[in-house]
Design an enzyme around this catalytic site. Sequence first.
Site, PDB file in Angstrom:
ATOM      1  N   GLY A 248      49.551  44.085  51.813  1.00 34.47           N
ATOM      2  CA  GLY A 248      50.358  44.119  50.606  1.00 34.47           C
ATOM      3  C   GLY A 248      51.285  42.960  50.376  1.00 34.47           C
ATOM      4  N   GLU A 290      46.597  44.792  57.395  1.00 33.76           N
ATOM      5  CA  GLU A 290      45.398  44.641  56.583  1.00 33.76           C
ATOM      6  C   GLU A 290      45.588  43.621  55.450  1.00 33.76           C
ATOM      7  OE1 GLU A 290      43.987  49.316  57.024  1.00 33.76           O
ATOM      8  OE2 GLU A 290      45.027  48.619  55.225  1.00 33.76           O
ATOM      9  N   PRO A 291      45.780  42.353  55.774  1.00 33.10           N
ATOM     10  CA  PRO A 291      45.897  41.355  54.699  1.00 33.10           C
ATOM     11  C   PRO A 291      44.562  41.162  53.987  1.00 33.10           C
ATOM     12  CG  PRO A 291      45.721  40.267  56.827  1.00 33.10           C
ATOM     13  CD  PRO A 291      45.849  41.747  57.106  1.00 33.10           C
ATOM     14  N   ARG A 330      41.507  41.180  35.822  1.00 35.78           N
ATOM     15  CA  ARG A 330      42.873  41.542  36.205  1.00 35.78           C
ATOM     16  C   ARG A 330      43.866  41.429  35.050  1.00 35.78           C
ATOM     17  NH1 ARG A 330      45.547  38.846  39.468  1.00 35.78           N
ATOM     18  NH2 ARG A 330      46.759  40.561  40.370  1.00 35.78           N
ATOM     19  N   TYR A 334      45.881  44.663  34.278  1.00 32.00           N
ATOM     20  CA  TYR A 334      47.288  44.656  34.684  1.00 32.00           C
ATOM     21  C   TYR A 334      48.161  43.662  33.924  1.00 32.00           C
ATOM     22  CZ  TYR A 334      44.756  46.191  38.946  1.00 32.00           C
ATOM     23  OH  TYR A 334      43.908  46.787  39.837  1.00 32.00           O
ATOM     24  N   CYS A 361      32.672  40.811  23.800  1.00 25.76           N
ATOM     25  CA  CYS A 361      32.943  41.406  22.489  1.00 25.76           C
ATOM     26  C   CYS A 361      34.024  42.469  22.633  1.00 25.76           C
ATOM     27  CB  CYS A 361      31.648  41.991  21.926  1.00 25.76           C
ATOM     28  SG  CYS A 361      31.759  42.399  20.178  1.00 25.76           S
ATOM     29  N   GLU A 362      35.222  42.036  23.021  1.00 25.92           N
ATOM     30  CA  GLU A 362      36.387  42.894  23.238  1.00 25.92           C
ATOM     31  C   GLU A 362      37.634  42.106  22.877  1.00 25.92           C
ATOM     32  OE1 GLU A 362      36.965  45.998  24.364  1.00 25.92           O
ATOM     33  OE2 GLU A 362      34.888  46.577  24.776  1.00 25.92           O
TER      34      GLU A 362
END
Length: 431
Positions: A248, A290-291, A330, A334, A361-362
Amino acid sequence: MICDNLSVNEKGHLTFAGYDTVELAEKYGTPLYLMDENKIREHVRSYKTAMREFFPEGSVPEFASKAFSCKQIYRIMAEEEIDIDVVSGGEIYTAAVAGFPMENCFYHGSNKTDADIEFAMEKGVGYFIIDNTDEMFAIDEIAAKRNIKQKVLLRVTPGIDPHTHKKISTGSEESKFGLSIKTGDAKAAVGELLKLSNIELCGFHCHIGSQIFESKPFTTASQMMLEFIVDINNTFGYLPDMLNLGGGFGVRYVESDPEIDYYEKIGEVSKTLNKQCEKFGVKVPKILMEPGRSLVADAGLTLYTVGGVKEIKGYKNYISIDGGMTDNPRYTLYESAYTIELASNMNAKKDFVATIAGRCCESGDLIGEDVKLPRAKRGDILAVLTTGAYNYSMASNYNRVPRPPVVMLNDNGDYLAVKRETYEDICALDI
């Protein structure tokens, strides 16, 4: 530059890991993922050095596969002699066919099916991270049928708000992951686990979230986990061999993000752990971390070709590119900030403000908004920095767009790690 593997050469082109990005775009085409192998190995070794210095013997980083999974990354991690964590049968299969030693593999996931469990055991996965009690009993039953004793860690939710984006926060009480300390569910699960004949409980796991720049959430989590361990020891007489503190730590996506010294942060976490263990009179367990993002994010960069520039007078400007949410979702998910550069004209003045629009097409297919760049033209090369994590791994074929290739860069040259998808590849499973 936000990372020391970026520069500008005499042609005014952006260089990455010492390579001219415009020349790489010409050689391989765009969109194109680039990965700096030297930078990946540098980050891995930094974690290894810190963990060996600050934690007991046997403490080791695990690469979080979900950040970037392909056969070559597992070969690199095997060569660097660190563990990996995986979250699906697909990641397990990829690691296995790459030749990764599967006894050093930790299997996560909040819904492991019976078929998943069978497959992981067949491939020799070393450890399962148990997420819930149903899964616990399923693993015990399947292990019994295979006449093995499966090593496991129990995922515990410490109830911490790391002050990150809610979609990448994983340690709060309402998280879908793990069993809560506060509600007593984690303690009850330990009591049940210790009764099972075909499971060996090796330790505990927690993960509080991603893109965290301060060490305090991690030191708080480690303190809560130590208090939990002491309670478990007092109740059941059990002390874990391992404590996995998850991953994290954040990375710099833009100039406003702080620089972070992972070695220093790991040292701060160790001080809290050692102090708490001394206070409670327990041995410091082997520590796992856990990188994922912090090993590969700034080792990645994505190149695009500009298709056109649209100026809507009085409103906004658009620069369209030949990629977008299919290779980097992303921003759509986010609104993640990125540093974006006009790689083919780095010395020009940044006097043009535009939204970087993808090809799908968004309306929401964007990479960034209000980006200051030199005025671009059709055929220019655009670079999005720090895309080594959660870009290739989250890519899709929406609108039937093929995924880009992955090109690795090291001291010996550039080489393909993943081929560019073709239209034939997209249709390969169609009947």
